[in-house]
Design a protein around this motif. Structure first.
Motif, short mmCIF file in Angstrom:
data_model
loop_
_atom_site.label_atom_id
_atom_site.label_comp_id
_atom_site.label_asym_id
_atom_site.label_seq_id
_atom_site.Cartn_x
_atom_site.Cartn_y
_atom_site.Cartn_z
N SER A 162 -33.64 100.31 1.01
CA SER A 162 -32.67 101.00 1.87
C SER A 162 -33.30 102.23 2.51
CB SER A 162 -31.44 101.41 1.07
OG SER A 162 -31.76 102.39 0.12
N GLU A 166 -26.34 105.04 5.35
CA GLU A 166 -27.20 104.33 4.41
C GLU A 166 -27.29 102.89 4.88
OE1 GLU A 166 -27.51 103.23 -0.30
OE2 GLU A 166 -26.25 104.89 0.32
N VAL A 167 -28.53 102.40 5.04
CA VAL A 167 -28.77 101.09 5.62
C VAL A 167 -29.63 100.27 4.67
CG1 VAL A 167 -29.70 99.85 7.62
CG2 VAL A 167 -28.68 102.12 7.93
N ALA A 168 -29.17 99.06 4.34
CA ALA A 168 -29.97 98.14 3.52
C ALA A 168 -31.02 97.50 4.41
CB ALA A 168 -29.07 97.08 2.90
N THR A 199 -23.37 94.65 10.72
CA THR A 199 -22.32 95.30 9.94
C THR A 199 -21.53 94.25 9.17
OG1 THR A 199 -22.12 96.98 11.65
CG2 THR A 199 -20.35 96.87 10.03
N SER A 200 -21.48 94.39 7.87
CA SER A 200 -20.72 93.47 7.01
C SER A 200 -19.50 94.21 6.48
CB SER A 200 -21.60 93.00 5.84
OG SER A 200 -20.84 92.26 4.92
N ALA A 248 -16.02 96.80 0.60
CA ALA A 248 -17.21 97.53 1.04
C ALA A 248 -17.52 97.26 2.51
CB ALA A 248 -18.42 97.12 0.21
N THR A 293 -21.02 97.35 4.60
CA THR A 293 -22.46 97.44 4.37
C THR A 293 -23.19 97.29 5.69
OG1 THR A 293 -22.14 96.39 2.21
CG2 THR A 293 -24.39 96.52 3.04
N PHE A 352 -26.79 96.48 7.40
CA PHE A 352 -28.11 95.88 7.19
C PHE A 352 -28.93 96.20 8.43
CE2 PHE A 352 -25.15 93.33 4.71
CZ PHE A 352 -25.80 93.24 3.49
N LYS A 374 -27.41 90.37 0.64
CA LYS A 374 -28.50 90.81 -0.23
C LYS A 374 -29.51 89.70 -0.49
CE LYS A 374 -25.95 94.55 -2.11
NZ LYS A 374 -25.99 95.64 -3.00
#
Length: 91
Positions: A16, A27-29, A51-52, A57, A59, A61, A84
């Motif tokens: 991340s 915060e970016v995975a 964007t998920s 949540a 998240t 990416f 993930k």
């Protein structure tokens, strides 16, 4: 939906990163392939974002280029593969 972020890279690790975009920290995975392309901390960076949104949540990416983002989106379209796991495949 957030499609791209441009800002200052505050910190990064193998999975991340934290981007400062006009005073807001995102915060970016990321995959290892994107980590390898990130600049040094406190330098400018641009990431393409998927964007998920789930009920528990939101998240983000991030990807260094559009092709990697497109491959990620093809992977998550497969039943049983989430964000993930798709990042691990890209890594």
């Amino acid at each position: 939906m957030i499609g791209m972020l441009c800002g200052k890279l505050i910190e990064k690790d193998f999975s991340s990163c934290l981007l400062d975009v006009s005073g807001v920290g995102f915060e970016v995975a990321i995959a290892l392939s994107t980590f390898d392309k990130l600049p040094l901390e406190n330098e400018s960076v641009k990431l393409f974002i998927h964007t998920s949104v789930r009920e528990d949540a939101i998240t983000l990416f991030g990807f260094a280029d559009k092709e990697e983002k497109k491959l990620f989106q093809q992977l998550i379209a497969i039943s049983g593969i989430g964000g993930k796991l798709a990042l691990n495949v890209l890594s």
